[in-house]
Scaffold this motif. Structure first.
Motif, PDB file in Angstrom:
ATOM      1  N   GLN A  86       1.103  -1.130   0.049  1.00 39.00           N
ATOM      2  CA  GLN A  86       0.227  -0.119  -0.267  1.00 39.00           C
ATOM      3  C   GLN A  86       0.911   0.850  -0.070  1.00 39.00           C
ATOM      4  O   GLN A  86       1.108   2.132  -1.029  1.00 39.00           O
ATOM      5  CB  GLN A  86      -1.052  -0.033   1.098  1.00 39.00           C
ATOM      6  N   LYS A  87       1.862   1.130   1.036  1.00 39.22           N
ATOM      7  CA  LYS A  87       2.448   2.649   1.205  1.00 39.22           C
ATOM      8  C   LYS A  87       3.515   2.466  -0.066  1.00 39.22           C
ATOM      9  O   LYS A  87       4.205   3.788  -0.672  1.00 39.22           O
ATOM     10  CB  LYS A  87       3.595   2.727   2.426  1.00 39.22           C
ATOM     11  N   GLY A 112      -3.180   1.351  -7.609  1.00 33.70           N
ATOM     12  CA  GLY A 112      -2.319   3.129  -6.995  1.00 33.70           C
ATOM     13  C   GLY A 112      -4.568   3.054  -6.883  1.00 33.70           C
ATOM     14  O   GLY A 112      -5.365   2.737  -7.305  1.00 33.70           O
ATOM     15  N   GLY A 113      -4.000   4.276  -5.647  1.00 32.44           N
ATOM     16  CA  GLY A 113      -4.834   5.087  -5.784  1.00 32.44           C
ATOM     17  C   GLY A 113      -5.653   5.483  -4.168  1.00 32.44           C
ATOM     18  O   GLY A 113      -4.679   5.376  -3.444  1.00 32.44           O
ATOM     19  N   GLN A 114      -6.657   6.507  -3.783  1.00 35.02           N
ATOM     20  CA  GLN A 114      -7.144   6.636  -2.797  1.00 35.02           C
ATOM     21  C   GLN A 114      -8.256   5.750  -2.020  1.00 35.02           C
ATOM     22  O   GLN A 114      -9.162   5.303  -2.991  1.00 35.02           O
ATOM     23  CB  GLN A 114      -7.294   7.938  -2.669  1.00 35.02           C
ATOM     24  N   ARG A 153      -3.490   5.835   1.262  1.00 33.93           N
ATOM     25  CA  ARG A 153      -3.080   6.304   0.046  1.00 33.93           C
ATOM     26  C   ARG A 153      -2.168   4.821  -0.631  1.00 33.93           C
ATOM     27  O   ARG A 153      -1.433   4.686  -0.186  1.00 33.93           O
ATOM     28  CB  ARG A 153      -2.201   7.870  -0.478  1.00 33.93           C
TER      29      ARG A 153
END
Length: 263
Positions: free
Chosen positions: A51-52, A94-96, A101
């Motif tokens: 995720q990071k 990816g994305g929010q 994030r």
């Protein structure tokens, strides 16, 4: 089914007799480790890593060193997850999502599956004694079948494994699609671990799992006032609350697949 309580409070191993599920990083960040009173299993922290960063920042050799320190200082764990590659769209593209994030890996599901299997083979080669388990990844039933076949082609008999992790289903566990994935993999005779299962998922497919873990108690507590006599703002990091939540959840499961509370 063995039901692990997920927590970032690694010192709970000193006092909790119930099964706990903890990230390896929480032990790595602590200088003094305490012997575990009860059973526990290790999460590699893959979701947070991808995720990071969109990649693993810790090498298999470093991860094995972490696991060996935990094994020797805290005591033998039930098993440790590998450094697998989840296949959710947010992880890949990816994305929010709310406050999170996602960096995105930019890779395909097939590449995530290949890397997941290769990592397991490398970890098993580096430390065959450390009870590192394989994890099946995918998005659809055919993709999970493909990942299962990759292990078989690599010479890994998943039916003989202590536990086989079932990745990328935590957000779909209570859906028809999620239930179909669990059912299809369980039909192969695999002893499955469900990562991040909540109450609806457990009620629906818990009887098909060898084990599961959940952090849902913390989210549940965060939205409610603290228990009577507790002085903190909420009980999101409270062992007493977590224990009560766990007992209530397991008691509410259908009787025909209710696990032992002490298991």
């Amino acid at each position: 089914m063995r039901f692990y309580l997920t927590t970032h409070k690694q010192h709970w191993v000193k006092t909790a007799r119930i099964p706990l599920f903890l990230k390896a990083q929480h032990f790595v960040d602590t200088k003094t480790l305490h012997p575990a009173l009860g059973p526990y299993a290790i999460d590699s922290g893959g979701f947070t890593e991808l995720q990071k960063h969109g990649r693993w920042t810790r090498t298999p050799k470093q991860y094995v060193e972490d696991l060996r320190r935990i094994w020797e200082s805290v005591g033998p764990y039930d098993w440790a997850a590998g450094q697998d590659w989840m296949c959710e769209d947010l992880i890949i593209h990816g994305g929010q999502a709310g406050p999170l994030r996602f960096a995105g890996t930019g890779l395909s599901v097939a590449e995530h599956q290949r890397r997941t299997v290769e990592n397991f083979l490398e970890l098993r080669s580096l430390a065959p004694d450390l009870r590192i388990i394989p994890t099946i990844q995918g998005n659809t039933v055919p993709e999970y079948e493909h990942c299962r076949e990759l292990y078989e082609k690599a010479g890994v008999d998943l039916r003989a494994e202590l536990v086989v992790g079932l990745g990328s289903v935590c957000r779909r566990q209570s859906t028809t699609e999620g239930a179909a994935i669990v059912t299809a993999m369980a039909a192969h005779g695999l002893k499955l671990h469900g990562f991040g299962f909540k109450t609806l998922g457990l009620a629906r497919v818990g009887h098909l799992l060898a084990s599961a873990d959940s952090l849902a108690w913390s989210y549940h507590a965060r939205k409610r006032p603290p228990l009577p006599g507790h002085t903190h703002k909420n009980c999101a990091n409270c062992l007493d609350y977590a224990m009560r939540w766990r007992t209530r959840v397991l008691n509410d499961l259908p009787a025909w697949h209710q696990p032992e509370l002490a298991a």
